[in-house]
Design an enzyme around this catalytic site. Structure first.
Site, PDB file in Angstrom:
ATOM      1  N   ASP A  68       4.195   3.412  -6.882  1.00 30.27           N
ATOM      2  CA  ASP A  68       4.109   4.394  -7.750  1.00 30.27           C
ATOM      3  C   ASP A  68       2.593   4.526  -8.360  1.00 30.27           C
ATOM      4  OD1 ASP A  68       5.227   4.660 -10.444  1.00 30.27           O
ATOM      5  OD2 ASP A  68       5.483   2.832 -11.109  1.00 30.27           O
ATOM      6  N   ASN A 100      15.309   8.761  -9.871  1.00 27.41           N
ATOM      7  CA  ASN A 100      14.609  10.227  -8.977  1.00 27.41           C
ATOM      8  C   ASN A 100      15.253  11.177  -9.269  1.00 27.41           C
ATOM      9  OD1 ASN A 100      12.513   8.123  -6.978  1.00 27.41           O
ATOM     10  ND2 ASN A 100      12.248   7.967  -9.275  1.00 27.41           N
TER      11      ASN A 100
HETATM   12  C1  FPP Z   1       5.866   7.470  -6.968  1.00 27.06           C
HETATM   13  O1  FPP Z   1       4.927   8.186  -8.169  1.00 27.06           O
HETATM   14  C2  FPP Z   1       6.552   8.243  -5.984  1.00 27.06           C
HETATM   15  C3  FPP Z   1       7.993   8.400  -5.794  1.00 27.06           C
HETATM   16  C4  FPP Z   1       8.924   9.177  -6.732  1.00 27.06           C
HETATM   17  C5  FPP Z   1       7.808   9.801  -4.322  1.00 27.06           C
HETATM   18  C6  FPP Z   1       7.464   8.601  -3.218  1.00 27.06           C
HETATM   19  C7  FPP Z   1       6.798   9.933  -2.596  1.00 27.06           C
HETATM   20  C8  FPP Z   1       6.698   9.071  -1.428  1.00 27.06           C
HETATM   21  C9  FPP Z   1       5.314   7.714  -1.218  1.00 27.06           C
HETATM   22  C10 FPP Z   1       5.531  10.310  -0.232  1.00 27.06           C
HETATM   23  C11 FPP Z   1       6.450   9.515   1.234  1.00 27.06           C
HETATM   24  C12 FPP Z   1       7.006  10.244   2.148  1.00 27.06           C
HETATM   25  C13 FPP Z   1       7.556  10.298   2.862  1.00 27.06           C
HETATM   26  C14 FPP Z   1       7.591  10.912   3.386  1.00 27.06           C
HETATM   27  C15 FPP Z   1       7.865   8.842   3.060  1.00 27.06           C
HETATM   28  P1  FPP Z   1       5.427   8.425  -9.072  1.00 27.06           P
HETATM   29  O2  FPP Z   1       5.941  10.336  -8.546  1.00 27.06           O
HETATM   30  O3  FPP Z   1       6.264   7.787 -10.210  1.00 27.06           O
HETATM   31  O4  FPP Z   1       3.839   8.837  -9.647  1.00 27.06           O
HETATM   32  P2  FPP Z   1       3.836   8.313 -11.479  1.00 27.06           P
HETATM   33  O5  FPP Z   1       4.292   7.445 -11.379  1.00 27.06           O
HETATM   34  O6  FPP Z   1       2.077   8.974 -11.879  1.00 27.06           O
HETATM   35  O7  FPP Z   1       4.578   9.134 -12.049  1.00 27.06           O
END
Ligand code: FPP
Length: 260
Positions: free
Chosen positions: A39, A87
């Site tokens: 996260d 998401n």
């Molecule tokens: C959480 O941070 C992350 C996600 C919802 C997307 C996760 C994707 C990746 C880590 C990329 C992985 C890629 C591969 C190819 C496996 P957030 O977007 O919720 O960030 P925030 O909490 O700051 O809003």
């Protein structure tokens, strides 16, 4: 360029501390299965003045690093929560960007020398019917190329929801009960576990979440019954090896009682 002595000293102290933690962690049994709620990608990017979407690329790079740390520490199974069913309600540009990352990286992982050298089986848990075709094809390519391995496992929860997973299992059970294939008394914990998307994966010993939020967000609702939980106040792309090692050390200090 002038030599920054104080930085050199602090880097050296940091590396010594990291090496010391590695030794400590390796002197005790490590968790077999670590699951991570990654996260804070967007907040990380914003905190250093980058576009929020860039945070997902940094998050992908971090996942590769963490996989290396697992191999080094001897953690056999790593599961990461990469994209929830919720998401999908993010804006179209962001969802499209993450889907492209998945499509590119599953293809890449299927051909990656380190994956084959370390015999890592890669699998995806979640509702594939919700994913674009090119992502499903890339996942299938990667899974097919690694399905013969069992030394390590990397599982990615994508289009995943814990309640949805449980409901999916219940639907299957109701269908089988209706057609007379199973009786109510057949359904115990073990039987039910075998109907989940994690059917052949042991429950996680340790569940870790980054970003400082202390909640589970619909992840592994059945599987977490006896997992140790660990929350760390850094955004996922900023997660350091010492944070990982401290989480393992904290796990090793705990006395797991499984309700006894
Ligand atoms: C959480 O941070 C992350 C996600 C919802 C997307 C996760 C994707 C990746 C880590 C990329 C992985 C890629 C591969 C190819 C496996 P957030 O977007 O919720 O960030 P925030 O909490 O700051 O809003």
């Amino acid at each position: 360029m002038p030599v920054d002595i104080s930085k050199m000293l602090s880097d050296a102290a940091y590396q010594a501390y990291e090496r010391n933690l590695v030794q400590q962690v390796k002197s005790r049994p490590v968790p077999e299965h670590v699951a991570i709620i990654m996260d804070g990608n967007r907040r990380f990017a914003e905190s250093i003045g980058l576009r929020p979407l860039t945070g997902h690329e940094k998050g992908r790079e971090k996942l590769e690093e963490v996989l290396e740390w697992c191999l080094e520490a001897g953690v056999k199974i790593l599961t990461v929560y990469a994209f929830s069913t919720e998401n999908f309600s993010r804006d179209t540009e962001e969802v499209g960007h993450i889907m492209r990352l998945f499509a590119e990286n599953f293809r890449r992982a299927g051909d990656e020398g380190r994956v084959h050298k370390n015999q890592i089986r890669i699998t995806v848990l979640g509702r594939r019917d919700m994913l674009p075709r090119e992502v499903v094809e890339a996942i299938e390519y990667c899974e097919a190329r690694t399905k013969g391995y069992d030394k390590y496992r990397l599982n990615l929860a994508i289009a995943y929801g814990g309640r949805e997973e449980i409901l999916d299992a219940i639907r299957g059970l109701v269908r089988d009960a209706r057609s007379g294939k199973i009786a109510p008394e057949d359904v115990d914990e073990k039987f039910f576990s075998r109907r989940l998307w994690t059917a052949d994966i042991p429950d996680p010993d340790l569940i870790l979440r980054t970003s400082g939020e202390e909640r589970i967000s619909n992840f592994f609702l059945w599987q977490l019954a006896y997992s140790e939980l660990y929350f760390v106040d850094v955004y996922w792309p900023g997660f350091r090896k010492i944070d990982f090692l401290r989480a393992i050390r904290s796990y090793q200090m705990r006395h797991r009682r499984f309700g006894k």
